[in-house]
Write an enzyme that holds these catalytic residues in place. Structure first.
Site, mmCIF file in Angstrom:
data_model
loop_
_atom_site.group_PDB
_atom_site.id
_atom_site.type_symbol
_atom_site.label_atom_id
_atom_site.label_comp_id
_atom_site.label_asym_id
_atom_site.label_seq_id
_atom_site.Cartn_x
_atom_site.Cartn_y
_atom_site.Cartn_z
ATOM 1 N N LYS A 228 0.931 -1.258 -0.185
ATOM 2 C CA LYS A 228 0.021 -0.072 -0.145
ATOM 3 C C LYS A 228 1.015 1.531 -0.066
ATOM 4 O O LYS A 228 2.046 1.481 0.308
ATOM 5 C CB LYS A 228 -0.923 0.067 1.137
ATOM 6 C CG LYS A 228 -2.201 -0.891 0.868
ATOM 7 C CD LYS A 228 -3.183 -0.742 2.014
ATOM 8 C CE LYS A 228 -4.378 -1.865 1.550
ATOM 9 N NZ LYS A 228 -5.519 -1.896 2.481
ATOM 10 N N ARG A 262 -3.933 -9.822 4.823
ATOM 11 C CA ARG A 262 -4.480 -9.833 3.376
ATOM 12 C C ARG A 262 -3.223 -9.379 2.863
ATOM 13 O O ARG A 262 -2.751 -8.220 2.751
ATOM 14 C CB ARG A 262 -5.666 -8.985 3.253
ATOM 15 C CG ARG A 262 -6.322 -8.784 1.688
ATOM 16 C CD ARG A 262 -7.490 -7.966 1.832
ATOM 17 N NE ARG A 262 -8.005 -7.710 0.590
ATOM 18 C CZ ARG A 262 -7.358 -6.946 -0.323
ATOM 19 N NH1 ARG A 262 -6.666 -6.026 -0.102
ATOM 20 N NH2 ARG A 262 -8.014 -6.950 -1.611
#
Ligand code: 7PJ
Length: 283
Positions: A228, A262
């Site tokens: 991210k 995740r």
């Protein structure tokens, strides 16, 4: 190390997730930009191959998503999302020993995905779309409730919090009680602070530092930070240079008691988790 106080088993449809140890959830995007244009069967086969690889290296959940949450992504209709996701869910359910998570906010995808063998609903909108609460309740599946302010397209414009940890916690507690009223008992719910969703770098870092605060609700925590932009911003790294940062955060999340990670890079994350387990098992 934090030892969270929640039940040790999460019912996920016909399967059960054993929360005595952390799990790695592999990300499977089935948006057209993520698989080449070889047609519907080619896309399905490519998705199955990718899922099989992730399971082979230790993923115990596969998160199947047909709607991009990237800012600026084109909205997809429920029909289009279903056409992308359903064949992939059906094929993975038939071929692989894994829990399928549906990364969706769309009631029709929840219902059809459940019928085809999914075990969890992972909704970045925490079941706030019209009809989503009822659909998720009907399926009887596990649900991951994620924190986000606003909608994916506009969420990064100017996120503001007085106290990001308290506000994320309040939001999750409120959605947890809305779920209970709608017939989704807390025993089926996983909570997620939603890293990168309507949060600045400073918000993401504070939230991560104080992740333990979210154990207050007694539910398992899912953490999604793989590749991210918070890693890109903190380290000055492009998306294909974020594996070390992703692994550091994965290990820290486990140390802070997260149950599900995740991730894109399953094999590497599984090694990190196994290494932590090896240390924990020592005398
Ligand atoms: C998350 C997610 C996350 C949950 C995405 C990306 C953006 N679902 N879906 N948590 N992120 N539960 O992977 O970069 O953090 S899509």
């Amino acid at each position: 190390m934090i030892v969270p106080q929640h039940p040790i088993r999460l019912p996920c449809g016909s399967r059960t997730l054993d929360l005595a140890h952390p799990h790695v959830m592999g990300i499977l995007n089935v948006t057209p930009d993520s698989f080449s244009d070889g047609g519907r069967f080619a896309a399905r086969d490519a998705a199955l191959r990718h899922a099989a690889e992730m399971v082979a290296v230790g993923a115990t959940l596969i998160d199947v998503g047909g709607e991009s949450t990237r800012p600026g992504a084109r909205p997809v209709s429920p029909t289009e999302e279903l056409e992308r996701v359903a064949p992939v869910v059906e094929t993975i359910a038939a071929e692989l020993d894994v829990i399928i998570s549906l990364d969706t906010s769309t009631p029709a995808v929840m219902r059809e995905g459940a019928r085809l063998g999914a075990g969890m609903i992972n909704d970045v909108r925490a079941l706030r779309r019209e009809g989503a609460l009822e659909a998720a309740a009907e399926t009887g599946l596990a649900v991951c409730l994620m924190h986000m302010l606003g909608e994916p397209g506009t969420m990064q414009q100017s996120p503001r919090y007085e106290d990001v940890v308290a506000e994320v916690g309040n939001f999750l507690a409120q959605r947890l009680s809305v779920c209970t009223v709608a017939g989704i008992p807390p025993e089926r719910v996983v909570l997620d602070p939603g890293f990168g969703f309507a949060k600045t770098l400073a918000h993401n870092l504070s939230l991560f530092r104080r992740l333990e605060a979210l154990h207050e609700f007694g539910r398992p925590l899912l953490v999604g930070v793989s590749r991210k932009s918070m890693i890109g911003q903190a380290l000055g790294r492009e998306v294909d240079e974020r594996l070390p940062g992703s692994l550091a955060l994965a290990a820290l999340a486990v140390a802070k008691g997260a149950c599900i990670l995740r991730v894109h890079d399953v094999a590497e994350t599984v090694d990190a988790v196994r290494m932590i387990a090896a240390v924990q098992a020592a005398e």
